[in-house]
Every structure is written in C-alpha cells, then in structure tokens.
Design a protein around this motif. Structure first.
Motif, PDB file in Angstrom:
ATOM      1  N   HIS A 275       2.953   0.968   1.447  1.00  0.00           N
ATOM      2  CA  HIS A 275       2.540   2.081   2.304  1.00  0.00           C
ATOM      3  C   HIS A 275       2.766   3.421   1.611  1.00  0.00           C
ATOM      4  N   ASN A 276       3.573   3.405   0.578  1.00  0.00           N
ATOM      5  CA  ASN A 276       4.054   4.670   0.020  1.00  0.00           C
ATOM      6  C   ASN A 276       3.559   4.951  -1.391  1.00  0.00           C
ATOM      7  N   LEU A 277       2.524   4.219  -1.804  1.00  0.00           N
ATOM      8  CA  LEU A 277       2.063   4.352  -3.183  1.00  0.00           C
ATOM      9  C   LEU A 277       1.509   5.745  -3.465  1.00  0.00           C
ATOM     10  N   TYR A 278       0.925   6.377  -2.448  1.00  0.00           N
ATOM     11  CA  TYR A 278       0.354   7.707  -2.661  1.00  0.00           C
ATOM     12  C   TYR A 278       1.399   8.708  -3.169  1.00  0.00           C
ATOM     13  N   ASN A 279       2.658   8.478  -2.815  1.00  0.00           N
ATOM     14  CA  ASN A 279       3.744   9.346  -3.289  1.00  0.00           C
ATOM     15  C   ASN A 279       3.748   9.545  -4.800  1.00  0.00           C
ATOM     16  N   LEU A 280       3.227   8.568  -5.522  1.00  0.00           N
ATOM     17  CA  LEU A 280       3.137   8.671  -6.982  1.00  0.00           C
ATOM     18  C   LEU A 280       2.604  10.023  -7.422  1.00  0.00           C
ATOM     19  N   ILE A 281       1.572  10.491  -6.699  1.00  0.00           N
ATOM     20  CA  ILE A 281       0.862  11.676  -7.186  1.00  0.00           C
ATOM     21  C   ILE A 281       1.618  12.977  -6.882  1.00  0.00           C
ATOM     22  N   PRO A 282       1.835  13.316  -5.598  1.00  0.00           N
ATOM     23  CA  PRO A 282       2.525  14.598  -5.384  1.00  0.00           C
ATOM     24  C   PRO A 282       3.926  14.633  -6.000  1.00  0.00           C
TER      25      PRO A 282
ATOM     26  N   VAL B 239      -9.121   6.798  -7.132  1.00  0.00           N
ATOM     27  CA  VAL B 239      -9.432   6.213  -5.824  1.00  0.00           C
ATOM     28  C   VAL B 239      -8.330   5.355  -5.209  1.00  0.00           C
ATOM     29  N   GLY B 240      -7.460   4.756  -5.996  1.00  0.00           N
ATOM     30  CA  GLY B 240      -6.426   3.874  -5.436  1.00  0.00           C
ATOM     31  C   GLY B 240      -7.016   2.593  -4.859  1.00  0.00           C
ATOM     32  N   GLY B 241      -6.261   1.972  -3.944  1.00  0.00           N
ATOM     33  CA  GLY B 241      -6.739   0.822  -3.169  1.00  0.00           C
ATOM     34  C   GLY B 241      -7.188  -0.369  -4.002  1.00  0.00           C
ATOM     35  N   ASP B 242      -8.301  -0.979  -3.584  1.00  0.00           N
ATOM     36  CA  ASP B 242      -8.768  -2.223  -4.212  1.00  0.00           C
ATOM     37  C   ASP B 242      -9.120  -2.060  -5.684  1.00  0.00           C
ATOM     38  N   MET B 243      -9.631  -0.880  -6.034  1.00  0.00           N
ATOM     39  CA  MET B 243     -10.009  -0.673  -7.435  1.00  0.00           C
ATOM     40  C   MET B 243      -8.763  -0.625  -8.315  1.00  0.00           C
ATOM     41  N   LEU B 244      -7.719   0.011  -7.823  1.00  0.00           N
ATOM     42  CA  LEU B 244      -6.456   0.038  -8.563  1.00  0.00           C
ATOM     43  C   LEU B 244      -5.934  -1.383  -8.740  1.00  0.00           C
ATOM     44  N   ASP B 245      -6.027  -2.176  -7.679  1.00  0.00           N
ATOM     45  CA  ASP B 245      -5.560  -3.566  -7.756  1.00  0.00           C
ATOM     46  C   ASP B 245      -6.346  -4.345  -8.805  1.00  0.00           C
ATOM     47  N   VAL B 253      -2.056  -5.211 -22.610  1.00  0.00           N
ATOM     48  CA  VAL B 253      -0.652  -4.954 -22.900  1.00  0.00           C
ATOM     49  C   VAL B 253      -0.477  -3.471 -23.290  1.00  0.00           C
ATOM     50  N   PHE B 254       0.560  -2.845 -22.770  1.00  0.00           N
ATOM     51  CA  PHE B 254       0.868  -1.421 -22.998  1.00  0.00           C
ATOM     52  C   PHE B 254      -0.213  -0.483 -22.419  1.00  0.00           C
ATOM     53  N   GLY B 255      -0.944  -0.964 -21.414  1.00  0.00           N
ATOM     54  CA  GLY B 255      -1.941  -0.126 -20.750  1.00  0.00           C
ATOM     55  C   GLY B 255      -1.309   1.012 -19.967  1.00  0.00           C
ATOM     56  N   ARG B 256      -2.106   2.062 -19.774  1.00  0.00           N
ATOM     57  CA  ARG B 256      -1.637   3.236 -19.034  1.00  0.00           C
ATOM     58  C   ARG B 256      -2.598   3.530 -17.880  1.00  0.00           C
ATOM     59  N   ILE B 257      -2.021   3.793 -16.723  1.00  0.00           N
ATOM     60  CA  ILE B 257      -2.810   4.172 -15.561  1.00  0.00           C
ATOM     61  C   ILE B 257      -2.384   5.571 -15.137  1.00  0.00           C
ATOM     62  N   ALA B 258      -3.338   6.505 -15.155  1.00  0.00           N
ATOM     63  CA  ALA B 258      -3.055   7.854 -14.659  1.00  0.00           C
ATOM     64  C   ALA B 258      -3.448   7.890 -13.189  1.00  0.00           C
ATOM     65  N   ALA B 259      -2.467   8.076 -12.310  1.00  0.00           N
ATOM     66  CA  ALA B 259      -2.743   8.135 -10.872  1.00  0.00           C
ATOM     67  C   ALA B 259      -3.038   9.585 -10.520  1.00  0.00           C
ATOM     68  N   CYS B 260      -4.331   9.854 -10.365  1.00  0.00           N
ATOM     69  CA  CYS B 260      -4.794  11.231 -10.180  1.00  0.00           C
ATOM     70  C   CYS B 260      -5.152  11.494  -8.723  1.00  0.00           C
ATOM     71  N   GLY B 261      -5.701  10.471  -8.048  1.00  0.00           N
ATOM     72  CA  GLY B 261      -6.092  10.635  -6.655  1.00  0.00           C
ATOM     73  C   GLY B 261      -6.289   9.279  -6.023  1.00  0.00           C
ATOM     74  N   MET B 262      -6.296   9.250  -4.695  1.00  0.00           N
ATOM     75  CA  MET B 262      -6.507   7.988  -3.984  1.00  0.00           C
ATOM     76  C   MET B 262      -7.495   8.235  -2.856  1.00  0.00           C
ATOM     77  N   VAL B 263      -8.695   8.669  -3.262  1.00  0.00           N
ATOM     78  CA  VAL B 263      -9.680   9.127  -2.298  1.00  0.00           C
ATOM     79  C   VAL B 263     -10.193   7.984  -1.417  1.00  0.00           C
ATOM     80  N   SER B 264      -9.916   6.736  -1.819  1.00  0.00           N
ATOM     81  CA  SER B 264     -10.366   5.596  -0.994  1.00  0.00           C
ATOM     82  C   SER B 264      -9.538   5.452   0.277  1.00  0.00           C
TER      83      SER B 264
END
Lengths: 351, 351
Positions: A275-282, B239-245, B253-264
């Motif tokens: 439920h709290n994954l969005y916290n990552l960003i702010p 976008v977050g959500g299902d696409m992030l999953d 291996v050693f991948g990077r995910i930049a969490a910029c927004g979760m507009v979904s």
C-alpha cells in the motif's frame, strides 16, 4: 579404513513453496575410505578431496535451490542427490598441497557424513581452530550470514551515526549481527521477531534499543510509528511482505532499504500487496537487493573486524545447534516458521 | 490600467483519488493593475511582482498537492485558492532589480490570468525569448519535466552504452526525453504508451527502437519478454502498478529502476500487487525513488546540453497545447487517463 556408512539427506524433487520435511529423505549409502595409496591414485585422476562433515548450515536461501529454476545465481539441487550447503569439515584424505588430512575447512559440502569434493568448485577455505571461537561460527558469525550482515549494512545501507535502524527477523543468523553492528556504529536499533523469547534476547543479550513480537501487533504501521516516531532511516529487510509495506510507510526522506531476504513468502512468487510503495518517490527511498558474494573483496576486512569485536566481547552470537544429520530436514523446514532461535546449525559429528 | 478581470481556477477541496473536473471551479475575480506610482508603494510594502501568465503546466505530481497531506515535499493547495504550478509569465510590474516590466519569467505561478507573487518563494527565473525555442518549452523540454528526465536517467539510472532501456508513459512530458537521451547515449530503447497514435510517435518521431500499446497487451510479462528477450537493464518507471511488476520480472542482474511516477494509481495509497518483487534479491536490482529538485546543481548543464541537442535537431519535443484557462481543469484531469499527447500545456494568453 575400508568401507563405511555414509548417511545422506537426499533432495527428493523440485518444489515451489516453502520446504516440508518430506521433500527430503534420509538415506544410508556406503563410501570407500580408501587406504592412503589407493586414494593417491584416485585423487590424481579426480582432483577431489574427502571430507568428514562436522557442521552443516541451514540458510533460507537454500529454498531457492529447491525450485526448478535454472537461471538464478546458484543452480538448483539435483533430485536424488544430497542437498548442498555451507559446512565445516575435516579433511580425511587429499592430494592437494593446500589441504592435508586433519585440516579444518569451510565451504560448500553435501548434507551427508562424508563428502568427496573438488576444493575450487566448493570455495573451500582452511580455517584454524581457535579456542575462543567455536568452529561452527564459520557458518554464522564469521561465515556467509555474518558477511551478509556486514556487507549489507555497511555497503548497501551506508549508515551514518545517529540514524534510526529497523531490522526484521532480528534474532536470526543475519539480523542479530546487523543490529549489533548498527549499535557499534552509533545508530538507534529496533528489531522484530516472532516469539517473546527472541524479543527478550534482542533486548537483553543482543543490545537492541527496542524489540517487538510482530505476532502480537495487529497493525504493523502503528507499531513502527510507536517505535520510530521520527521515522526509519535504514530498514534491513529479511522478511518482505507486510513488514516491508509497513516499513515503506514509515521511512524517512532518503531512507534506504536493504532487501536481504523475504522469508515471509510462502512461495517466492507470492503476490505482495504493497500500500505504501508510492512513498518511494516523495521520500526518495532506495530499495536495493543484494548478495554478499558481490562484496567478497571486503571479506578479509570483515573477518578481521568481527573477530576482533567478538574477542573484545563487543559482539555476541546466538546459535541454535541441532544434533545429528537426522535432524537436518526439520531444522531447515523450521527456518520458515521461525522455530530456530539464532543461527541454525546441525552438528553432524564431534570434532 | 486600473481594475481588470482575473479568471482563476480554484481548488475546491482535498481529494484522495485522481482529480475530476469538478474538483476545480472557474471563478472570475478582479485585480488591480495599478499605475506605476501606485505599484511602487505597494511593492515596497509587499516585495511582490505582478505577472501576466502566458502558459501553465499540467503535471501529474500536482495530484499530490490535492491531498490533505502536509508532510510531503510540497504543501497541499489551499481550498478556495487558485491551483499553483509551473508557468511562463510576463512581468507587468515589479520593484525588484532582477525583474522589470516586459521580462519573461518561469517559476511557480497561480492558475489564473494574473498573479501577484514573491520572486524568491516562487523560484522565479528570467528566460530570454528565443526565436528557435518556444517559450512554453520552459515548462517541458527545458523545464521541470525535462530536467526530471535528465537527472533521473543520468544520475539515478547510471546508464552505460549498449544497455537495454524500457520507458513507460514514454510519449509523456518526461518519457519522450528519457527515450531520446537514452538513444543519444547509445542504448536500446523501448517505450510503452496507451494509444496507437502515441506508439506511432514513439517509433517514427521520437526515435525509440520499439514501442507498444500496453492496452493491447493481455500479458505484460510476455510483452516485455518479447521486446527484451535478453532482459532490461534500466526501467524508467512513470506508472507503477502492473507495469512495474512485469518489469521487475524482466530485469537483468544489477538492473536499475528509477521510480519517477505512478500515474496508473487511482489513489496514491492503492495497494500494488507485486508478484515479482523477490527478483530484487537474486538479481541485485535497485529501485530508487527520486525528485529532480535534489539534483538542481546539474540544472545549468542540463539546460546547455538539451538546448544544444534541440538546436542541432538531435532532439524533438511534442507538446499538447490547450487553449484558454477554461480548458485547464479538463487538461489536468486528462493526464490520468492519458488523454494528452506529449507534454500538456495550457495557453492562457498570447505573447
């Protein structure tokens, strides 16, 4: 010496969920403990050495080797063959100039009384017996779990003095050292565990500032707010799931989460509802998965530091020692329900 | 000039889910556009300057300011007051030596025709009109979204030439620049978007190697396996959500995910069901939430690089320009259903 019995714990077949005792089978086979001349010929051909196993380590990562998944950092166990894992053993016979009969070694060995191994493939390393330090500690405090704590805390969490640190599965093989290293580093440390006895150990033996039994807490978010009214800088995560979610909601700005294990998952592909994954960003939180094996260049420094802390009495280490190879399957299974108190080890034979 | 009408978009009250048009109200109030002498006295007292707003920016982060949540990096909007956001404006009157009537500026302004602001509080910055670069680009390519792409890609994703990059919401204000920067850096880039038109833009105008419409894909995991048979090194997540999953399950291996927004997410506390989170550990994946504002020391370099790329024709930028302040509520709301094609801007007045 001729032919002797070799009890083995055999891996039955691939599984997807947490292991049950019936996923392993105890088998008695025979092994030839040849005479010196015979073994010399054998070794020349094979490059192997014969080990008498003394201690075997039960580690949560081993469930990953029980899956039919070949693309991981470590291959699956072979059905019908003994399980493999970290062990402490004594050399019975060897052709290698690096290992001679009587030497104590640690590395990957079989879940059996005697193992015929190739030293390089098993990452075998000689250890010098030390009156102050039990040999079995090379499977915990001074072995892979201890180094996981050390590398994870210092390299992944980049701690600063005065920071607020939360550790889950805190009395386990890794967690108990993370907490103690964090205290030595000047952090405030709270641990979670699953029994009153473990909470008591965390507070009264392992020096955590606070500890709680997560099974007594109906609302983990409220629990973490109670223990960290100012928020969490570092979460050393051994469990995943609901605790990770609650921690995400209580991280401070620029917080760091070391993803070390997810022992709460029944199956490694269990959906985790966050439920709290969005916290990552702010809050600009970093979650970093890691394996100790990526930091091996720091291993000698770790060994020196932690040995020295232990000798000075600044660090203690709790082991849960099971007697006999027969107890190995239940000991491994017990990790996933938190039956173990401290680092789970199996004594296969006395030194 | 005396008293003129000042149309405003008023924030009605706090919400938890994505904004609806009815969460905003159009209101006409009056503002005194004083004579020079009058404003001089007023300014001495107030330290404010009067802006005539030309362009307003619609950005997904603004929903965060519509929540009754005061502990974030940016305070909530005030119910009954106009919304605030990035804008490009012309100075009408000013007492500040840094800003004089006629100057073009960008910074935080009100969703209204005229705004009385304090330059320092609004991070106001003078911009020089340039025949080659539309003023409105200071809200997109050369503004906060562009810098988010730049800082997120270079500082958070630490890209290497030849790496495999995936961008979601790839034709949006941020995504379209991430993809183009990644191409210029020598990466292989695939983008996802929500219409055939956007997919076409990604492939034929923005230079992505591949692009797909996620709404046509019943199984995102299979989709990503198709576009990245070798796996993903960098996922720039808008976008977050299902696409992030799905991305988590396809990282290398050693991948990077930049969490910029979760507009979904419909609500920022929507539970996100992740099946692939365990991958973090064996693959040593890093997920890093970030805000562009933490990297502002790189802003001048960004401006120089991206302006130069644009002038050389190495970068293009797609804007979705709505006409008139009246269209602002629907434009903002449209972001969350992907109605916009490119960076969403509102033209309040002509230069």
């Amino acid at each position: 010496m001729g032919v002797v019995e070799n009890k083995q714990v055999i891996f039955r077949d691939y599984i997807e969920t947490i292991p049950k005792e019936t996923d392993m089978v105890l088998k008695v086979s025979q092994i030839e403990i040849e005479t010196e001349i015979e073994i010399e010929i054998e070794i020349e051909r094979s490059g192997q050495i014969l080990l008498r196993n003394l201690y075997l380590s039960c580690d949560p990562y081993m469930r990953g080797r029980m899956r039919n998944f070949h693309a991981s950092y470590v291959p699956p166990f072979v059905p019908g063959q003994p399980l493999k894992g970290y062990g402490v053993s004594q050399v019975v016979n060897s052709d290698s100039p690096d290992f001679k009969p009587g030497d104590y070694v640690t590395g990957i060995t079989g879940w059996e009384q005697y193992s015929l191994v190739r030293p390089t493939q098993q990452h075998l390393r000689k250890i010098l017996p030390d009156d102050d330090i039990p040999l079995s500690f090379h499977l915990g405090l001074l072995g892979m779990p201890g180094f996981t704590a050390y590398a994870g805390f210092f390299e992944v969490c980049t701690p600063k003095k005065g920071e607020y640190v939360f550790v889950s599965a805190a009395s386990g093989a890794v967690g108990q050292l993370v907490g103690q290293l964090a205290k030595l580093h000047g952090c405030y440390v709270v641990g979670s565990a699953g029994t009153t006895q473990k909470v008591d150990l965390l507070k009264n033996k392992l020096g955590f500032d606070e500890a709680f039994n997560y099974k007594d807490e109906p609302n983990l978010d409220a629990t973490l707010k109670r223990y960290f009214p100012q928020g969490i800088d570092i979460y050393f995560d051994n469990v995943g799931g609901d605790m990770l979610d609650a921690a995400l909601g209580n991280m401070r700005v620029f917080g760091r989460i070391a993803a070390c294990g997810m022992v709460s998952l029944h199956s490694l592909s269990d959906p985790q509802k966050l439920h709290n994954l969005y916290n990552l960003i702010p809050k600009r939180i970093k979650i970093q998965g890691f394996l100790q094996s990526d930091y091996l260049e720091s291993f000698p420094r770790f060994l020196e530091h932690v040995t020295s802390y232990y000798r000075q009495g600044k660090i203690v280490y709790i082991e849960d020692m099971n007697e006999g190879l027969e107890s190995a399957p239940s000991a491994l299974v017990g990790l996933f329900s938190g039956k173990n108190v401290g680092k789970q080890v199996i004594r296969v034979a006395h030194q």
